[in-house]
Design an enzyme around this catalytic site. Structure first.
Site, short mmCIF file in Angstrom:
data_model
loop_
_atom_site.label_atom_id
_atom_site.label_comp_id
_atom_site.label_asym_id
_atom_site.label_seq_id
_atom_site.Cartn_x
_atom_site.Cartn_y
_atom_site.Cartn_z
CE LYS A 127 24.06 -10.57 -16.13
NZ LYS A 127 24.89 -9.37 -16.00
C1 5RP Z 1 21.78 -7.63 -12.84
C2 5RP Z 1 22.84 -7.49 -13.84
C3 5RP Z 1 24.17 -7.13 -13.39
O1 5RP Z 1 24.92 -6.54 -14.38
C4 5RP Z 1 24.93 -8.34 -13.06
O2 5RP Z 1 24.16 -9.44 -12.72
C5 5RP Z 1 25.88 -8.06 -12.02
O3 5RP Z 1 26.97 -8.87 -12.27
P1 5RP Z 1 27.50 -9.84 -11.14
O4 5RP Z 1 26.31 -10.50 -10.52
O5 5RP Z 1 28.35 -10.83 -11.88
O6 5RP Z 1 28.29 -8.99 -10.19
O7 5RP Z 1 22.63 -7.68 -15.00
O8 5RP Z 1 21.11 -6.42 -12.79
#
Ligand code: 5RP
Length: 293
Positions: free
Chosen positions: A206
Site C-alpha cells: 500500500k
Molecule cells: C496508514 C493506513 C491507513 O489505513 C490509511 O492510509 C488511511 O486511509 P486514508 O489515508 O485514505 O484516510 O494504512 O496507516
C-alpha cells in the site's frame, strides 16, 4: 553489497510491458499455495484483477477522528460497495456484524506502538498474533513499514515476522508505506519503499499516489493499492483513483476521502465504478452528484 557510490539513474521501468501474470490474476503471486491464493482472490476480483478496500483503522493511533467517531454508524452503510474492510481487530469485532462480511474480505491491521502524543510514530511492534488473524478470517495482515526513519529496522522485523508466519498459515501480508511528518513523499522514495517491501516478501503493498506513478507500480513486482490520504474535494479524489489505476495500481484502499465525504455512500459507489466498471473520473463525478441529490 552493491556499490552505494555508483548508483545509476533508474529509467528502464517499461510500464507498457506488464509483468507476466503466470496464470494468476494477482501480480507476482502465482507461485503461492491454494490457501494464499483463495485469500488473495477474496481481495482482488478475479474478473477485474482489482480491489476496493475501505480503510477505517485510523483510531489505532489517532483515537476518534472526524467521520469515525462512531464506526458502528459510519461503516455498515458503505459495506455493500466495498471488497475489503481494513480495520483493527477491536473495531472489527466490536462494530462490524459478521454477516456484513458475506463475500467480502478483511485486511487486519496488525501493527501498532505509537500514538499522536508521540513525535516519532515509527516505533511499532506486531500487535496481533497469527492465530488471531486466522480466527478473524483475515484475508491479509497489514503492517506499517517506515523506510528511512528511526523505526526502520524494527518495522522490517515486524513485516518479516508477519510474512514468515503468514506464509506458513497461507495468509498474505500487506506492507503499508508509512509517511510521517518528516518523511519524504517523492517518487524516488515510493519506488524505494514499495520495492523493498515487495522484496521482503509482502504479497500486497500500500502506497500513496505520486508523479510518474507508473514507474512505482512497474518497479514493484506485486500489486500496489493506493492510500487516499487527507480529504480532497470529491472530484480530485476521483481523479486520483482513476489516474492511479491507469498507471498500474491494482486497487484503492481509501478512508477519509470516503467516510469524510459530504455523501459517503455516493462517493464509495463512484469509486467502486472506477475500480470495477472502468468508468472515467468525469463519469464517476457525475454519478456521485446524481446519487447525492
Ligand atoms: C496508514 C493506513 C491507513 O489505513 C490509511 O492510509 C488511511 O486511509 P486514508 O489515508 O485514505 O484516510 O494504512 O496507516
Amino acid at each position: 553489497m552493491a556499490d552505494l557510490d555508483n548508483i545509476k539513474e533508474t529509467k528502464k521501468f517499461s510500464p507498457d510491458n506488464p509483468q507476466n501474470a503466470q496464470g494468476f490474476h494477482v501480480k507476482g503471486c502465482s507461485n503461492y499455495g491454494w490457501g494464499m491464493k483463495t485469500r488473495l482472490s477474496n481481495i482482488f476480483n478475479p474478473k477485474s484483477g482489482r480491489t476496493l478496500m475501505l480503510a477505517f483503522d485510523h483510531g489505532y493511533f489517532l483515537g476518534p477522528t472526524s467521520g469515525l467517531e462512531r464506526i458502528d454508524l459510519t461503516i455498515p452503510p458503505l459495506a455493500p460497495y466495498i471488497d475489503v474492510f481494513m480495520g483493527t481487530r477491536g473495531a472489527l469485532t466490536a462494530c462490524i456484524e459478521p454477516g456484513l462480511l458475506n463475500g467480502k474480505a478483511v485486511a487486519l491491521r496488525c501493527s501498532s506502538g505509537s500514538s499522536i502524543l508521540n513525535d516519532d510514530l515509527s516505533h511499532e511492534l506486531v500487535s496481533v498474533d497469527i492465530n488471531e488473524a486466522a480466527r478473524l478470517n483475515a484475508s491479509c495482515m497489514a503492517v506499517q513499514v517506515f523506510i528511512g526513519s528511526d523505526g526502520q529496522k524494527q518495522s522490517i522485523e515486524n513485516i518479516s515476522k508477519l510474512i514468515d508466519t503468514g506464509n506458513a498459515a497461507g495468509i498474505p501480508t500487506m506492507g503499508v508505506v508509512a509517511v510521517g511528518k518528516t518523511m519524504e513523499r517523492t517518487t524516488k522514495y515510493f519506488q524505494l519503499a514499495t520495492r523493498m517491501i515487495a522484496e521482503f516478501g509482502a504479497q500486497i503493498v500500500k502506497c500513496y499516489y505520486c508523479d510518474d506513478f507508473e514507474t512505482v507500480t512497474a518497479g514493484c513486482p506485486v500489486p500496489i493499492v493506493i492510500a487516499g490520504g487527507k480529504k480532497l474535494p470529491e472530484k480530485d479524489a476521483l481523479d486520483m483513483c482513476y489516474n492511479s489505476l491507469q498507471r498500474g495500481a491494482a486497487g484503492i484502499d481509501m478512508g477519509r476521502n470516503i467516510f469524510q465525504s459530504e455523501a459517503p455512500v455516493a462517493m464509495v459507489r463512484a469509486v467502486r465504478s472506477i475500480v470495477h466498471d472502468g468508468i472515467t473520473s468525469d463519469q464517476a463525478y457525475e454519478m456521485y452528484q446524481d446519487i447525492r441529490k
